[in-house]
Design a protein around this motif. Structure first.
Motif, short mmCIF file in Angstrom:
data_model
loop_
_atom_site.label_atom_id
_atom_site.label_comp_id
_atom_site.label_asym_id
_atom_site.label_seq_id
_atom_site.Cartn_x
_atom_site.Cartn_y
_atom_site.Cartn_z
N ALA A 1 0.85 -1.19 0.00
CA ALA A 1 0.00 0.00 0.00
C ALA A 1 0.89 1.24 0.00
O ALA A 1 1.65 1.46 0.95
CB ALA A 1 -0.92 0.00 1.22
N ALA B 1 1.65 5.01 0.36
CA ALA B 1 1.13 6.21 1.03
C ALA B 1 1.44 7.44 0.18
O ALA B 1 2.35 8.21 0.47
CB ALA B 1 1.76 6.33 2.42
N LEU C 1 -2.93 4.89 -1.44
CA LEU C 1 -3.70 5.56 -0.39
C LEU C 1 -3.62 7.07 -0.54
O LEU C 1 -2.54 7.65 -0.61
CB LEU C 1 -3.16 5.17 0.99
CG LEU C 1 -3.14 3.67 1.34
CD1 LEU C 1 -2.40 3.48 2.66
CD2 LEU C 1 -4.56 3.13 1.42
N GLU D 1 -7.78 5.23 4.74
CA GLU D 1 -8.30 4.33 3.71
C GLU D 1 -7.82 2.90 3.92
O GLU D 1 -8.41 1.96 3.39
CB GLU D 1 -7.88 4.82 2.33
CG GLU D 1 -8.51 6.13 1.91
CD GLU D 1 -8.04 6.59 0.55
OE1 GLU D 1 -8.55 7.61 0.06
OE2 GLU D 1 -7.14 5.94 -0.03
N LEU D 2 -6.77 2.75 4.70
CA LEU D 2 -6.18 1.42 4.91
C LEU D 2 -7.19 0.45 5.50
O LEU D 2 -7.22 -0.74 5.15
CB LEU D 2 -4.96 1.55 5.83
CG LEU D 2 -4.09 0.32 6.01
CD1 LEU D 2 -3.48 -0.10 4.68
CD2 LEU D 2 -2.99 0.62 7.01
N HIS E 1 -9.24 -1.46 3.07
CA HIS E 1 -8.50 -2.40 2.25
C HIS E 1 -8.12 -3.69 2.97
O HIS E 1 -7.67 -4.65 2.35
CB HIS E 1 -7.24 -1.72 1.70
CG HIS E 1 -7.53 -0.75 0.61
ND1 HIS E 1 -7.94 -1.13 -0.64
CD2 HIS E 1 -7.48 0.61 0.59
CE1 HIS E 1 -8.13 -0.06 -1.40
NE2 HIS E 1 -7.84 1.00 -0.68
#
Length: 231
Positions: free
Chosen positions: A195, A197, A216, A221-222, A225
């Motif tokens: 992911a 950033a 992201l 938002e993590l 996911h």
């Protein structure tokens, strides 16, 4: 719509996070520290001092960069140098604050049973001071630095060390970071979900031929996911 990784068969059970510019705006804090050093000296330019740290001659946090800058300006004096280094460290730490949504997201991940680790190239004392200042340190089961693993990113040693400490396998783990080269590339090499950033990527063109699984716009938002429902 992209399927959350946490809803798949290989659910994410561990998340490894880079620290600087992933959990908080470290470059912003560093730039403010440079500004205060220049103010104290009464000469120079804050951005020029900041660029000293990017030369690769000394480490990104090495005070020798400040010494070189003062010498270039013709204002080097040992006592003044010591004050500048103290000012730099004090201001930098005072400016470090977690990005919005970081603490809540870490809490939700922790409450769901996901194991958390920090994987950073900062020195151990610096890493702990920043995590304590932001109030984030207790969310992480381990903080892995080069002194612990033996090598800096993008070598995978720190990631592998963190995975062992969390008793996690790469296929069920995620690497989160603001550098495609230093965070995303080694994570993908190990077979982790990655992911990026993007909100913390301050570099002008990374030149990296690598794509993250997830991009992201903000840390919060993590949660979605890894399959944690929104609130």
């Amino acid at each position: 719509m992209q399927t959350p990784y946490g809803t798949r068969h290989n659910a994410v059970e561990a998340v490894l996070c880079d620290m600087d510019n992933t959990l908080f705006d470290f470059v912003g804090a560093k730039r403010e520290a440079c500004r205060c050093v220049v103010d104290y000296l009464g000469t120079g330019d804050p951005e020029s001092l900041f660029r000293q740290f990017l030369r690769g001659i000394h480490g990104f946090e090495d005070h020798e960069n400040i010494r070189d800058y003062m010498s270039d300006l013709g204002v080097y004096e040992e006592r003044t140098f010591e004050v500048c280094c103290g000012t730099y460290e004090d201001v930098k730490l005072s400016q470090v604050e977690a990005y919005p949504g970081v603490e809540e997201t870490l809490r939700r991940l922790q409450d769901t049973g996901i194991s958390l680790a920090v994987v950073t190239d900062a020195e151990s004392p610096q890493a702990r001071r920043r995590l304590e200042k932001t109030g984030l340190i207790d969310y992480f089961e381990t903080v892995v630095t080069p002194e612990v693993s033996g090598r800096r990113k993008p070598e995978p040693d720190s990631l592998l060390y963190a995975l062992r400490r969390l008793d996690a396998v790469p296929a069920r783990a995620m690497m989160v970071g603001d550098s495609l080269v230093r965070d995303i590339a080694p994570g993908k090499h190990l077979g982790m979900v990655t992911a990026f950033a993007a909100y913390g990527d301050w570099r002008e063109g990374s030149g990296a031929d690598v794509e993250a699984d997830i991009v992201l716009a903000e840390f919060a938002e993590l949660a979605g996911h890894v399959g944690i429902p929104g609130r």
